[in-house]
Design a protein around this motif. Structure first.
Motif, PDB file in Angstrom:
ATOM      1  N   UNK A  66      63.389  21.974  75.276  1.00  0.00           N
ATOM      2  CA  UNK A  66      62.686  22.953  74.234  1.00  0.00           C
ATOM      3  C   UNK A  66      62.150  21.741  73.532  1.00  0.00           C
ATOM      4  N   UNK A  67      60.830  21.781  72.891  1.00  0.00           N
ATOM      5  CA  UNK A  67      60.697  20.988  71.739  1.00  0.00           C
ATOM      6  C   UNK A  67      60.713  21.195  70.411  1.00  0.00           C
TER       7      UNK A  67
ATOM      8  N   UNK B  65      70.885  29.246  80.314  1.00  0.00           N
ATOM      9  CA  UNK B  65      70.707  28.493  81.804  1.00  0.00           C
ATOM     10  C   UNK B  65      71.044  27.563  80.587  1.00  0.00           C
ATOM     11  N   UNK B  66      70.675  25.817  81.386  1.00  0.00           N
ATOM     12  CA  UNK B  66      70.954  24.807  81.139  1.00  0.00           C
ATOM     13  C   UNK B  66      69.539  24.574  79.575  1.00  0.00           C
ATOM     14  N   UNK B  67      69.157  24.306  78.841  1.00  0.00           N
ATOM     15  CA  UNK B  67      68.167  24.304  77.990  1.00  0.00           C
ATOM     16  C   UNK B  67      68.444  22.841  76.906  1.00  0.00           C
ATOM     17  N   UNK B  68      67.921  21.838  77.513  1.00  0.00           N
ATOM     18  CA  UNK B  68      67.582  20.744  76.416  1.00  0.00           C
ATOM     19  C   UNK B  68      66.655  20.173  74.853  1.00  0.00           C
ATOM     20  N   UNK B  69      66.924  19.113  74.252  1.00  0.00           N
ATOM     21  CA  UNK B  69      65.330  19.070  74.155  1.00  0.00           C
ATOM     22  C   UNK B  69      65.693  18.404  72.453  1.00  0.00           C
ATOM     23  N   UNK B  70      64.930  18.440  72.357  1.00  0.00           N
ATOM     24  CA  UNK B  70      65.274  17.329  70.742  1.00  0.00           C
ATOM     25  C   UNK B  70      63.590  18.146  69.334  1.00  0.00           C
TER      26      UNK B  70
ATOM     27  N   UNK C 136      55.070  22.340  63.905  1.00  0.00           N
ATOM     28  CA  UNK C 136      55.377  23.534  62.779  1.00  0.00           C
ATOM     29  C   UNK C 136      55.854  24.818  63.816  1.00  0.00           C
ATOM     30  N   UNK C 137      55.767  24.206  65.058  1.00  0.00           N
ATOM     31  CA  UNK C 137      55.677  24.779  66.361  1.00  0.00           C
ATOM     32  C   UNK C 137      56.773  24.707  67.377  1.00  0.00           C
ATOM     33  N   UNK C 138      57.258  25.417  68.593  1.00  0.00           N
ATOM     34  CA  UNK C 138      58.306  24.997  69.616  1.00  0.00           C
ATOM     35  C   UNK C 138      57.313  25.103  70.633  1.00  0.00           C
ATOM     36  N   UNK C 139      58.170  24.784  71.726  1.00  0.00           N
ATOM     37  CA  UNK C 139      57.256  24.008  72.778  1.00  0.00           C
ATOM     38  C   UNK C 139      58.383  24.350  74.146  1.00  0.00           C
ATOM     39  N   UNK C 140      58.242  25.769  74.815  1.00  0.00           N
ATOM     40  CA  UNK C 140      59.314  26.033  75.726  1.00  0.00           C
ATOM     41  C   UNK C 140      58.982  25.770  77.379  1.00  0.00           C
ATOM     42  N   UNK C 141      59.566  24.890  78.156  1.00  0.00           N
ATOM     43  CA  UNK C 141      58.643  24.868  79.506  1.00  0.00           C
ATOM     44  C   UNK C 141      60.313  24.911  80.462  1.00  0.00           C
TER      45      UNK C 141
END
Length: 416
Positions: free
Chosen positions: A359-360, A387-392, A406-411
């Motif tokens: 998640x960014x 579920x495992x989730x990491x990001x910055x 100002x967005x969130x990007x989930x992969x």
């Protein structure tokens, strides 16, 4: 500042945008986050091992994170590592120690003023987080790119197969970074990349099997790696779409054949128009994405006005004929849009298990937009499960072939 106090009025507000030299930058600080207990690693064997911890000593944080990940981490081939910029100078040592202790040969990631893991935000505090995948090494390729490639040049993985998709990290100080992102996305057979621009008060370090600076870096995957990705906006339009009638670089003179500043005043109302510094805190410009049937747009800061000549300066280069809207930063709308996005990506995943995710999110989101106690990340967990989730928290988010704000990007990485 009242609009009558000066001829040229610079506007400063936290968020992403470009300075006068066209460089992307963050112009504010995220608030300190405290609280929320650490969790324990999930036990499902299909899930990727992960670990996260905070500590003023990176060695203690890494030890705690490795203990959380458990012995399965040694089965990994590729890891994603995100560290607070407090640890930026220690990143070469952290990477070396992590490779030695985990046995994982390949790593990508970057630094952030804030990082995240599971339903936990670490904002402006020393912390690190990682997730380890077990993809066959023939299905991915690490890269470190400084310059665009000739048009039509594709990237390959494994035995010469075309790269399908990539996770990318960028350096805000890189000239023409938006063009570099678009160029790199064009080298994927899907035309699609996701990621974020590193956020740091130092050198914006990235990881591509070593610590690198500048350009883009990350990992490209073959089509055999199953993913699902979606973007959520943090701003909402407040008026109609306008046409830029006259502009030079990032300065707009006329909208719809009227002075640009007059149109802006009409949309934000009399109260805000008398206090432009206040308006700059939550009124932005939205540039609709061409040929997008979902009404997507990129958000950019207002960075200045010329009172006498009625000009607007924004954090993006624009040209005559381009579409433009004004929008507001709105917590309620951001939560609503995040919920919509999570429903969509859940439908994309279908019955396939989520093995892990990245998640960014923008530095202007998190606690300042969603509220305390890691509310933004908890929404993801509540909607999609554990579920495992990491990001910055990024200085600009990357989706498809563009840099957003100002967005969130989930992969999500899905069970094939």
């Amino acid at each position: 500042m009242d609009r009558s106090d000066g001829r040229v009025l610079p506007l400063r507000a936290g968020g992403t945008g470009m300075d006068r030299q066209g460089r992307w930058r963050w112009a504010g600080r995220s608030p300190l986050f405290t609280g929320h207990r650490w969790g324990h690693a999930l036990q499902d064997e299909r899930l990727f091992p992960y670990g996260h911890a905070r500590d003023a000593d990176w060695r203690q944080a890494l030890t705690a994170a490795l203990e959380m990940a458990g012995p399965r981490v040694r089965n990994g081939t590729l890891g994603f590592l995100y560290v607070s910029d407090a640890f930026e100078s220690d990143l070469p040592e952290i990477l070396s120690a992590l490779r030695k202790e985990s046995g994982v040969p390949h790593w990508t990631g970057c630094v952030g003023i804030g990082i995240c893991a599971m339903a936990r935000e670490y904002l402006d505090e020393p912390a690190l987080a990682f997730m380890v995948t077990d993809f066959p090494e023939a299905e991915f390729r690490l890269f470190d790119e400084m310059e665009p490639h000739p048009s039509g040049t594709s990237l390959t993985v494994g035995a010469g197969r075309p790269a399908y998709f990539a996770i990318v990290h960028g350096d805000a100080q890189t000239p023409d970074l938006p063009d570099l992102v678009a160029d790199f996305a064009g080298r994927m057979s899907s035309g699609f990349v996701t990621g974020g621009i590193s956020s740091s008060r130092a050198r914006n370090a990235q990881i591509a099997d070593k610590v690198v600076h500048g350009g883009l870096s990350g990992v490209a995957f073959s089509e055999r790696v199953a993913i699902a990705t979606r973007l959520t906006q943090g701003c909402s339009p407040i008026g109609p779409t306008h046409r830029i009638a006259e502009a030079k670089n990032n300065v707009i003179a006329r909208l719809d054949d009227r002075p640009a500043l007059d149109v802006f005043y009409d949309e934000i109302g009399d109260i805000l128009s008398r206090d432009l510094q206040r308006a700059a805190g939550f009124i932005f410009v939205a540039l609709p994405v061409k040929y997008d049937d979902r009404g997507d747009y990129t958000v950019r800061n207002l960075i200045g006005v010329d009172i006498d000549r009625k000009l607007l300066a924004i954090g993006e280069y624009v040209e005559s004929g381009q579409a433009l809207m004004f929008c507001k930063r709105d917590g309620a709308t951001a939560r609503e849009d995040l919920g919509r996005m999570l429903v969509e990506i859940g439908r994309l995943a279908g019955r396939r298990a989520i093995r892990g995710g990245l998640y960014f999110s923008c530095l202007g989101r998190g606690e300042s937009l969603f509220g305390p106690d890691s509310a933004e990340l908890r929404m993801i967990q509540e909607n999609l499960g554990d579920f495992p989730l990491v990001g910055f928290f990024a200085n600009g988010e990357i989706s498809h072939d563009k840099i957003y704000g100002y967005t969130g990007v989930l992969t999500l990485f899905l069970d094939a």
